[in-house]
Scaffold this active site. Structure first.
Site, PDB file in Angstrom:
ATOM      1  N   HIS A  60       0.851  -1.209   0.000  1.00 27.32           N
ATOM      2  CA  HIS A  60       0.000   0.000   0.000  1.00 27.32           C
ATOM      3  C   HIS A  60       0.878   1.248   0.000  1.00 27.32           C
ATOM      4  O   HIS A  60       1.137   1.849   1.039  1.00 27.32           O
ATOM      5  CB  HIS A  60      -0.911  -0.017   1.232  1.00 27.32           C
ATOM      6  N   ASP A 306       0.680   2.457   3.868  1.00 28.50           N
ATOM      7  CA  ASP A 306      -0.173   3.542   3.356  1.00 28.50           C
ATOM      8  C   ASP A 306       0.665   4.823   3.233  1.00 28.50           C
ATOM      9  O   ASP A 306       0.228   5.910   3.629  1.00 28.50           O
ATOM     10  CB  ASP A 306      -1.389   3.780   4.257  1.00 28.50           C
TER      11      ASP A 306
END
Length: 429
Positions: A60, A306
């Site tokens: 991610h 992320d």
């Protein structure tokens, strides 16, 4: 090139291997793992007191190219990845233009081949323009190298559309990666809904906004038989839904981020530090404890960063106006070592499972192991060194880290990609 990694603690959960030995690499392939390996003329990397494991992968990452190169690009993002110990990253599609067709995937593959320091696996969009309406051309994107599909940054709001997405993905055997956010419940929320949001006068983002979307997407995956991966799970309720779905045999996996594991809403103070503004938001201490428990019991398949780089001027706004997200590629491994390994919450085998082998399995990526005959994608870690997280620490273009000012324990010293150094002696090559 012949390379000998000598005397390291070699850890590979897939091989049930955790012992001090040597690793010999010839022309990018692991040819020998054992004691007292001798190789005349080999370049020797002394690994005493270090950990050798399969190369870490981040499933991610936001590389921001094309369209937002002032925040990050393929070169700087993969520099950051190598610096953080990753031999590969999966790039999310919310660029400009959106990565929702084959030509966009091909652009990223070619740019990564030209300028990338580590492997880049593109993730294509689920729907055209991330609008949650028309299905994107998954077949064309797979043909160009896409490994999974996601509208990350937005949840697909219409359940019927999500069913069509998953039905379509099944025909390709593709994994759907879901950003779980029910916009009707979340509204304009910017922090977790609760005591802290009330005290600070900020609009709340209720945990139910995630829990409802997770439950819906699991139900649709169960209906369609689609492989489902849930991005950045942040609530105890969502995690329990994943646990129960796995017990029923649903093909579901999930990831958690370091910021949700090691920070909670109490990090939000009257200073309104926008470095703490995340999507999903930092939750309660109970949620954080549940995520850590999920790492240990196997409910969580991956620790993902992320990685969300932003320019300094974008974060220097009022809290409600600043963009969501924190950088993560370069701090993830030291945070895991400091907060979990050094405190005996996780073993090194757990780290390899959660940051190397498990993530690849979740997205159906080619496996990476230390078995003889395997491609040498390897991360070597010094678990005892200390790193100060300052602006000068980052190889990323952006330093919008939620962990600035901290001192952490351990980091990667070498990263090998196909037997080639991407990181050596702590420096990006």
């Amino acid at each position: 090139m012949t390379l000998l990694l000598r005397g390291g603690r070699v850890v590979d959960p897939g091989l049930e291997l955790d012992e001090v030995c040597d690793v010999l690499i010839e022309d990018g392939i692991i040819t020998k793992v054992g004691k007292d390996v001798v190789a005349a003329g080999a370049t020797v990397v002394e690994c005493a007191e270090k950990i050798i494991m399969p190369g870490l992968v981040d499933v991610h990452t936001h590389l921001r190219e094309p369209g937002f190169e002032y925040k990050e690009d393929v070169e700087s993002g993969t520099r950051a990845a190598a610096h953080g110990g990753f031999s590969a990253v999966c790039a999310m599609p919310n660029t400009n233009p959106i990565c929702d067709e084959g030509s966009a995937v091909r652009f990223l593959v070619e740019r990564a081949a030209e300028r990338g320091h580590v492997r880049v696996h593109p993730i294509g969009a689920l729907t055209v323009g991330l609008k949650g309406e028309s299905l994107a051309e998954m077949g064309d994107m797979i043909a160009e190298g896409a490994v999974a599909f996601s509208d990350d940054g937005k949840g697909v709001q219409d359940a019927g559309t999500m069913r069509r997405v998953m039905d379509y993905a099944v025909t390709f055997g593709a994994t759907v990666v879901c950003h779980c956010e029910d916009e009707a419940l979340v509204g304009k929320g910017v922090v977790n809904e609760g005591v802290v949001s009330t005290r600070l006068g900020l609009t709340g983002w209720p945990s139910a906004g995630e829990d409802v979307a997770v439950a819906r997407d699991i139900a649709i995956a169960e209906l369609t038989g689609c492989r489902l991966h849930l991005a950045h799970i942040s609530t105890a309720g969502a995690l329990q839904a994943v646990r129960e779905a796995k017990e029923r045999g649903v093909a579901v996996t999930c990831e958690v981020t370091p910021h949700h594991l090691f920070l909670d809403e109490d990090a939000l103070t009257p200073e309104y530090d926008t470095a703490m503004k995340m999507n999903p938001p930092l939750r309660t201490s109970a949620d954080r404890a549940a995520l850590v428990a999920g790492l240990k019991d196997g409910t969580v398949d991956a620790i993902a960063t992320d990685h969300a780089p932003h320019a300094a001027h974008e974060k220097a706004l009022e809290f409600e106006l600043a963009p969501f997200g924190t950088t993560g590629l370069e701090t993830a491994l030291p945070l895991v070592i400091t907060n979990l390994v050094a405190k005996d919450t996780l073993t090194w085998s757990d780290v390899a499972r959660l940051m190397a082998t498990g993530p690849r399995s979740a997205l159906n990526l080619p496996p990476v192991t230390l078995a003889e005959g395997s491609v040498a994608d390897i991360t070597i870690i010094d678990p005892e060194c200390r790193v100060e997280i300052t602006p000068a620490f980052f190889e990323s273009k952006s330093g919008n880290s939620a962990f600035l000012g901290t001192t952490l324990l351990g980091k990667a010293t070498e990263v090998l990609v196909g037997g080639r150094f991407a990181l050596r002696n702590g420096k990006v090559v």
